[in-house]
Design an enzyme around this catalytic site. Structure first.
Site, PDB file in Angstrom:
ATOM      1  N   CYS B  86       3.049  10.173  18.961  1.00 33.02           N
ATOM      2  CA  CYS B  86       2.728  11.192  19.971  1.00 33.02           C
ATOM      3  C   CYS B  86       3.013  10.645  21.371  1.00 33.02           C
ATOM      4  O   CYS B  86       4.151  10.398  21.712  1.00 33.02           O
ATOM      5  CB  CYS B  86       1.293  11.660  19.780  1.00 33.02           C
ATOM      6  SG  CYS B  86       0.959  13.229  20.571  1.00 33.02           S
ATOM      7  N   HIS B 194       0.744  12.706  13.631  1.00 29.41           N
ATOM      8  CA  HIS B 194      -0.211  11.588  13.664  1.00 29.41           C
ATOM      9  C   HIS B 194      -0.528  11.056  12.266  1.00 29.41           C
ATOM     10  O   HIS B 194      -1.487  11.517  11.637  1.00 29.41           O
ATOM     11  CB  HIS B 194      -1.523  12.064  14.292  1.00 29.41           C
ATOM     12  CG  HIS B 194      -1.443  12.302  15.759  1.00 29.41           C
ATOM     13  ND1 HIS B 194      -1.780  11.355  16.695  1.00 29.41           N
ATOM     14  CD2 HIS B 194      -1.053  13.384  16.456  1.00 29.41           C
ATOM     15  CE1 HIS B 194      -1.611  11.843  17.910  1.00 29.41           C
ATOM     16  NE2 HIS B 194      -1.162  13.068  17.799  1.00 29.41           N
ATOM     17  N   GLU B 196      -1.991   8.357  11.568  1.00 29.17           N
ATOM     18  CA  GLU B 196      -3.295   7.682  11.608  1.00 29.17           C
ATOM     19  C   GLU B 196      -4.458   8.661  11.455  1.00 29.17           C
ATOM     20  O   GLU B 196      -5.588   8.247  11.228  1.00 29.17           O
ATOM     21  CB  GLU B 196      -3.426   6.859  12.900  1.00 29.17           C
ATOM     22  CG  GLU B 196      -3.818   7.620  14.160  1.00 29.17           C
ATOM     23  CD  GLU B 196      -2.690   8.453  14.775  1.00 29.17           C
ATOM     24  OE1 GLU B 196      -1.599   8.502  14.180  1.00 29.17           O
ATOM     25  OE2 GLU B 196      -2.921   9.078  15.821  1.00 29.17           O
TER      26      GLU B 196
END
Lengths: 81, 227
Positions: B86, B194, B196
């Site tokens: 990002c 994302h 994560e």
């Protein structure tokens, strides 16, 4: 001292959704003759006089102020009052 | 394996990145404040999402001029894995470590939801635990995620297999439906979604975990060879 007035604009061919939205707003205000709106940035940079000031401003624009992948820049240099 | 998560003023996914590396992957990880960073002893660099410097000027532009950037560049040149997610991706673009630039989303809206990604290249150090053309679920959360590059660059990305992830349904106007790309050498990955945030089933999906596992597997293999 010099005042550098820098205009940063999106390159041709790069979509400008913000410009499009502004254009549509102008349309809804019945400015029917508006053909296109492109939104850019304007900056004023005060710098001390140096030799090669233009080369320095070019470098600033290439390095940080503009992103050469998507933006063009132009500027004028004035005597600062 | 030791991961550095670089924290800039305005980063806000740094703890998720730390959680993924430390708790879910089970490796060493540190949150490293950008001003105090000494990256020499880390094996991988993670650039988290967020709004570094409030997205002033352009997303990632100000962070790309900070001192830590030189160390990130050196780590990349040394072949260490560098992952930018990002805002981290935006910083890598502004640094010039990856080609192209980011524009505001086509519809000018901040978007925050799951997207289906296609794994276009499962032969990178970031994707070896995925299958080629596998479809995975990873969330996006961005306002400036509309990847742009000129025709010539797009052609090069395709020829060199640098496009790693594409969107099944393009949410933001990115050219070529691009969601993530690597550098030519293959050790720097930038992606808008994302991974994560998708590292355990409890969070909805765990498809993102395999990205971190791929980095680890690759590191172990290299380590074994060197030892």
């Amino acid at each position: 001292m010099r005042k550098v007035k820098i205009h940063i604009t999106l390159k041709e061919g790069v979509l400008d959704p913000q410009g499009k939205a502004v254009q549509n707003s102008l349309k809804s205000l019945e400015y029917n003759n508006v053909q296109e709106v492109r939104v850019g940035k304007y900056m004023e940079v005060l710098v001390e006089d140096t030799e090669n000031i233009e080369a320095q401003i070019d470098q600033m624009c290439d390095q940080l102020l503009a992103n050469p992948v998507i933006e063009n820049y132009s500027y004028t240099i004035e005597e600062a009052v | 394996m030791k991961f550095a998560v670089i924290v800039f003023p305005g980063s806000n996914c740094d703890r998720d990145m730390y959680f993924a590396a430390k708790d879910q992957l089970g490796e060493e990880a540190d949150l490293v404040w950008y001003k105090e960073a000494n990256l020499a002893n880390y094996d991988a660099i993670l650039l988290p999402g967020g709004f570094s410097y409030g997205d002033y000027l352009r997303s990632g532009a100000i962070a790309s001029t900070s001192n830590v950037v030189e160390q990130i560049r050196q780590a990349a040149e040394a072949g260490k894995p560098v992952l930018g997610v990002c805002n981290g991706f935006q910083i890598l673009l502004e640094m010039g470590l990856l080609p192209g630039a980011m524009l505001p989303n086509e519809k000018l809206k901040f978007m925050c939801h799951y997207e289906t990604l296609n794994v276009e290249n499962a032969d990178t150090i970031f994707t070896k635990h995925y299958e080629q053309q596998e479809k995975i679920e990873i969330p996006i959360a961005h306002g400036d995620g509309n990847y742009f590059c000129d025709e010539e660059t797009l052609q090069q990305l395709r020829e060199n297999n640098q496009i790693v992830f594409t969107y099944e349904e393009n949410p933001n106007g990115s050219v070529g439906n691009i969601a993530g790309i690597v550098n030519e050498k293959g050790n720097v990955l930038g992606m808008m979604p994302h991974p994560e945030r998708a590292v355990e089933a409890l969070l909805g999906h765990d498809d993102g975990l395999r990205l971190f596992q791929s980095i680890l597997t690759n590191w172990r293999e290299q380590h074994a060879i060197n030892a």
